[in-house]
Design an enzyme around this catalytic site. Structure first.
Site, short mmCIF file in Angstrom:
data_model
loop_
_atom_site.label_atom_id
_atom_site.label_comp_id
_atom_site.label_asym_id
_atom_site.label_seq_id
_atom_site.Cartn_x
_atom_site.Cartn_y
_atom_site.Cartn_z
N GLU A 125 -4.03 2.96 -10.52
CA GLU A 125 -3.48 1.61 -10.60
C GLU A 125 -2.90 1.26 -11.96
OE1 GLU A 125 -2.74 0.32 -8.07
OE2 GLU A 125 -4.10 1.06 -6.52
N HIS B 50 3.21 5.30 -7.36
CA HIS B 50 2.01 5.92 -6.78
C HIS B 50 2.34 7.23 -6.07
CE1 HIS B 50 -1.31 3.24 -7.45
NE2 HIS B 50 -0.78 2.22 -6.80
N MET C 37 0.84 -1.20 0.00
CA MET C 37 0.00 0.00 0.00
C MET C 37 0.87 1.24 0.00
SD MET C 37 -2.97 1.40 0.07
CE MET C 37 -3.05 3.18 -0.03
N GLU C 38 0.53 2.17 -0.90
CA GLU C 38 1.41 3.29 -1.23
C GLU C 38 1.32 4.50 -0.30
OE1 GLU C 38 -1.30 2.30 -2.97
OE2 GLU C 38 -2.40 3.98 -3.84
N GLU D 94 4.59 0.79 -5.93
CA GLU D 94 4.17 1.68 -4.84
C GLU D 94 4.86 3.04 -4.92
OE1 GLU D 94 1.61 0.61 -3.64
OE2 GLU D 94 1.86 -1.50 -4.13
N1 BES Z 1 -3.23 0.73 -3.86
C1 BES Z 1 -2.96 -0.65 -3.85
C2 BES Z 1 -3.31 -1.32 -2.55
C3 BES Z 1 -4.74 -1.71 -2.43
C4 BES Z 1 -5.23 -2.78 -3.15
C5 BES Z 1 -5.57 -1.06 -1.58
C6 BES Z 1 -6.55 -3.15 -3.02
C7 BES Z 1 -6.88 -1.41 -1.44
C8 BES Z 1 -7.39 -2.47 -2.16
C9 BES Z 1 -1.48 -0.92 -4.11
O1 BES Z 1 -0.81 0.07 -4.76
C10 BES Z 1 -1.45 -2.11 -5.01
O2 BES Z 1 -1.81 -1.97 -6.13
N2 BES Z 1 -1.05 -3.27 -4.50
C11 BES Z 1 -1.06 -4.47 -5.26
C12 BES Z 1 0.32 -4.96 -5.50
C13 BES Z 1 0.86 -4.30 -6.72
C14 BES Z 1 2.32 -4.49 -6.88
C15 BES Z 1 0.18 -4.79 -7.98
C16 BES Z 1 -1.85 -5.49 -4.50
O3 BES Z 1 -2.11 -5.27 -3.34
O4 BES Z 1 -2.22 -6.51 -5.07
ZN ZN Z 2 -1.34 0.20 -6.78
#
Ligand code: BES
Ligand code: ZN
Length: 928
Positions: free
Chosen positions: A358, A339, A301-302, A336
């Site tokens: 995303e 972001h 989480m960023e 991250e």
């Molecule tokens: N902003 C997301 C985290 C997130 C995901 C928050 C779902 C709330 C709900 C973070 O930047 C993210 O995308 N994380 C990915 C990993 C990424 C490297 C593709 C994840 O959690 O799968």
């Molecule tokens: Zn993300």
């Protein structure tokens, strides 16, 4: 707004006037806007049965329109109404007060009716106390723990996860992304802990009321959205980064894992520096912390200045992590950190445009990783991986556009899917490739500049890009990016382009329609028009480097319909053409039979390596899809696949295996599997030999993606018992079992461990299983733990699989909630485990729902193996009935269920239409 108006209208008919309390719109009212937050949180870890926190938030609120209520978000918080204070700072701090409060549990609103009207133009200070338990649900402000091996004691820590809508679980706030404000955070805790937040520490002072407690105040942040706020109280240690001239950078983990932080500490600042230069904007905060949290629901989480990760996403061990694990760490960090600009500095106005966060982070991360480790060739891998995923997902009728309306929190959560990430990334790559480097880069730089510390929607991005494209002459003046891109982000799906060549005139006719896997969908439901940049090359030219379009497929400005398109100047009947160089654009291509045959000829007998490696992967994917849906026959597709006996590169194999896996999932449950199995053995053997089987040749491999190829081929070779694969795998495992200290010494080559473990469990004894389970419990490395979890499901012993399923959902057994899915999937993808997993899911759906509640994303992942292996009409119907009778325990999974049902349906169709044909064409190749 429509819903509210409707409500108002129908109430008016009944003669009921709406009180304020009936405010039922899903967005906050716009009469107020927060200007600044002062947040104090006191965290208690003394009593494990009552881990809790209490605090106060002071919010400066600007009044934009006169109003008699303050509506903000709060959820599961205890708020003592009598202690709420309200003062008008614009009018001598005049006291106002709260006459009554109410809650709206649907939208998590907390409504305070004020004694006196709030006046437009004034700024009020609102002070609210709140308290709650540190929950176990992996969102809001929650608890995590780990076991310290030296003392065998449980250590507690606290951490936040607010995206998308859980800041409201931690403190009352205006919890929407467009309400940006600076935050001053102060954490209270026992002095033996460390406090971390978005900003650096400003001052630490003793707590006058509680002995040995301190108050840790952090600097005021830049204006930011609530979902990016983060704080933690923990007893972790950290590793500082040492890159010169870089932002202060620290990597945190539990003390026993600190030696796994070196890699992250090295990659982080490198990527951050690259982005500063790519975007032309310095990272705006004075420091960056990244921290590995033992219990964590997402991958990472960023949070601005305090990025949180699952352990597997941040920690790297050179003795336990594979190359794929290492690349994943780099890629997640790069995501991250991307972001910090795309999302944190410039934020989407509303969750409808989540893809701006995303999709961008996903795309920019692949640029970032490519920049720091070009020898991985990860840009190509990521791009193809994204395309392969989206070709499948977006070929379902139940898919959705990149940009989609959002009204409730569950819809936001469902939007964190492959459409926002992978399709978002894919269309950005397309723009990058048709606009060229300079125009694209300057467009995004301008966009970031212009909307810094503010919010944007996709039209704002299109504007900046159009301007840059025209300035750099990267797009005809009559075209604008919005018109092109709306066809990709507002429309579901992607097109298939049919190319019919006239070999004597050198002209080809192009048509397009939506590509769907469900073949029962009528033509008029496949309509749609995409603006497609057309690149192509011919057998004589073979120029695969140039991705600038030679022409465009256009849509009519008024009707939106496809405009007819022909291309002339093409070669004669002895030369092939290939469209979509390097797969720059998301579309499938179907050629006439002659063109396919020419391609097959080059692939099987000619200089196939002159066809770009991504286009070789494309040809395999396209041919197998077209055969799947009946636009081509399997004879042609399988003849094309057969060239792989000569192929030595990773990407075409990856493309083939992804497709063959889907066929395997069905065929292996049928009587004709024998032919498919024998054919796969024949196909895989040459590459297995070429890579020296499972021999430990890794240190000699120069091209890094050959490591990934060897891992992948090894895995398939052992599944299909090619050559000596199984005995060699078993020998490795035996030598591990013979080690005196197997937790310290492991002779199995790291990049083959998954295959070696799985194969040995599959063909092994109860003791082999028990040995591996013990290693799981003793392991200190998340990557190793996951490899083991995925292998324990490979057993063919029904009782072991049953036991494993039960273990997976019992928190006492040592598998963390976030990891249970790996165990379930491993069982469910095993041909014997499939039926058990399916039964287990159906019988325990209520318990599983409770287990995951309220984060349903992981639960939806349990459905994948179930849907991919279902191919009988009766099983499909059974599942449909099951879904219908269990709606309550499948809430929040609606989208995933639709997609699962459609996948099952397309499998049923496939079996009916193609099963015999596939068997026949495979048999023919066996005799060759
Ligand atoms: N902003 C997301 C985290 C997130 C995901 C928050 C779902 C709330 C709900 C973070 O930047 C993210 O995308 N994380 C990915 C990993 C990424 C490297 C593709 C994840 O959690 O799968
Ligand atoms: Zn993300």
């Amino acid at each position: 707004m429509r819903l509210l108006l409707l409500l108002v209208a129908s109430w008016a008919v009944l003669g009921v006037t709406l009180a304020d309390s009936s405010y039922n719109y899903f967005r906050l009212p716009t009469a107020l806007r927060p200007q600044k937050y002062n947040l104090r949180v006191l965290t208690h870890f003394e009593d494990p049965d009552h881990l809790n926190f209490a605090g106060t938030v002071k919010i400066l609120v600007e009044v934009l329109e006169n109003t008699r209520n303050i509506t903000l978000h709060a959820k599961n918080l205890t708020i003592d109404q009598s202690l709420i204070e309200l003062r008008d700072t614009s009018s001598d701090n005049k006291e106002n007060c709260i006459s009554s409060t109410e809650v709206n549990p649907i939208h998590d609103f907390y409504v305070m009716h004020t004694c006196n009207e709030l006046l437009a133009g004034d700024i009020y200070e609102l002070t609210m106390p709140f308290a709650a338990e540190l929950n176990r649900q992996l969102e809001g402000y929650y608890r995590s723990s780990y076991n310290a091996p030296a003392t065998n004691k449980t250590h507690w820590l606290s951490i936040t996860q607010f995206e998308p809508a859980s800041a409201r679980l931690a403190f009352p706030c205006f919890d929407e992304p467009n309400f940006k404000a600076p935050f001053v955070v102060t954490l209270g805790y026992h002095k033996r802990f460390t406090g971390l937040s978005n900003m650096p520490v400003k001052e630490i002072t003793p707590n006058e009321k509680i002995a040995d407690y301190i108050w840790c105040e952090f600097e005021e942040s830049v204006p930011m959205s609530t979902y990016l706020v983060a704080y933690s109280v923990n007893d972790f240690t950290h590793k500082p980064s040492t890159l010169p001239n870089s932002t202060l950078f620290r990597t945190w983990a539990r003390p026993n894992a600190i030696d796994q932080c070196d890699y992250a500490a090295e990659v982080g600042p490198k990527v951050l520096q690259y982005y500063e230069q790519l975007f032309g904007i310095k990272f705006p905060l004075p420091k960056m912390d990244q921290i590995a949290i033992p219990d964590f629901s997402a991958g990472a989480m960023e949070n601005w200045g305090l990025v949180t990760y699952r352990e597997i996403a941040l920690l790297y061990s050179s003795t336990h992590s594979s190359l794929a694990d290492k690349q994943r760490v780099a890629s997640i960090i790069a995501h991250e950190l991307a972001h910090q600009w795309f999302g944190n500095l410039v934020t989407m106005k509303w969750w409808t445009d989540l893809w701006l966060n995303e999709g961008f982070a996903t795309y920019v991360a692949s640029l970032g990783v490519e920049n720091i480790n070009p020898e991985w060739r990860s840009m190509e891998q990521e791009s193809l991986g994204n395309l392969l995923t989206i070709f499948r997902k977006d070929a379902l009728e139940s898919s959705h556009p990149i940009s989609r309306p959002i009204e409730v929190v569950s819809e936001i959560s469902e939007s964190f899917d492959q459409i926002s990430y992978q399709k978002g990334s894919t269309v950005l790559r397309m723009m990058h490739m048709f606009m060229g480097e300079e125009a694209f880069r300057s467009g995004i730089q301008n966009y970031l500049q212009k909307y810094s510390y503010a919010n944007a929607e996709q039209d704002n991005l299109w504007e900046s890009l159009t301007e840059a494209a025209h300035k750099h002459r990267a797009l005809p003046k009559t075209y604008d990016i919005k018109r092109i891109m709306d066809s990709w982000t507002l429309q579901t799906g992607y097109p298939i382009i049919n190319i019919t060549r006239d070999y004597s005139s050198g002209i080809a006719k192009l048509t397009q329609e939506r590509y769907l896997l469900n073949t029962q969908v009528a033509r008029n439901h496949r309509l749609g028009c995409w603006w497609v940049p057309l690149s192509y090359t011919t057998q004589a030219e073979q120029d695969f480097r140039n991705t600038t379009p030679k022409a465009w497929m256009e849509c009519d400005a008024v009707s939106g319909e496809v405009l007819p398109k022909t291309i002339s100047g093409l070669p004669g009947k002895d030369q092939w053409i290939i469209f979509n160089t390097q797969l720059s654009t998301l579309y499938k291509v179907n050629y006439d039979e002659r063109n396919w045959k020419l391609l097959i000829e080059t692939l099987t007998n000619g200089d196939f390596e002159r066809i770009h490696v991504i286009n070789r992967a494309q040809l395999i994917d396209d041919a197998l899809y077209l055969a799947w849906t009946g636009e081509q026959n399997y004879e042609i597709a399988m003849q094309l696949v057969d060239y792989l006996r000569r192929e030595r590169e990773y990407l075409p194999w990856k493309s083939a295996f992804e497709n063959l896996k889907r066929m395997k999932n069905i065929i292996r449950q049928t009587p004709n599997y024998e032919f498919f199995k024998r054919y796969l053995q024949k196909l895989i053997e040459p590459i297995y030999q070429h890579l020296n089987g499972l021999n430990d040749t890794f240190s000699g491999i120069e091209q890094q993606d050959q490591v990934l190829l060897k891992t992948m081929v090894g895995n398939w070779a052992c599944q299909y018992q090619v050559d000596d694969c199984v005995p060699v795998a078993q020998a490795y495992y035996r030598s591990w079992r013979n080690e005196v200290e197997p937790d310290k010494k492991n002779p199995v080559p790291i990049n083959l461990r998954q295959t070696v473990y799985c194969t040995s469990i599959r063909h092994g004894s109860d003791e082999d299983w028990q040995f591996l389970w013990t290693r799981y419990k003793n392991s200190n490395v998340a990557a190793e733990k996951r490899t083991i979890l995925s292998s324990l499901g490979c057993s063919r012993e029904v009782w072991l699989l049953q036991r494993y399923l039960a273990l997976a959902f019992n928190p006492q057994e040592g598998i963390r909630k976030q990891d249970s899915m790996w165990a379930f999937q491993a069982v469910a993808f095993n041909e014997i485990g499939f039926h058990l997993a399916r039964e287990y899911f159906i019988a325990n759906v209520d318990a599983i729902y409770k287990f995951y509640h309220p984060i349903t994303k992981d639960m939806s992942r349990l459905l994948t193996p179930l849907s991919e292996q279902t191919f009988l009409q009766s099983d499909f119907e059974d599942f449909k009935n099951f879904v219908n009778t269990n709606r309550a325990s499948l809430k929040g999974l609606e989208q995933a269920i639709q997609q699962s049902l459609e996948t099952m349906l397309t499998n049923v169709q496939w079996k009916e239409r193609n099963y015999r044909q596939v068997t026949r064409s495979v048999e023919a190749l066996l005799d060759k």
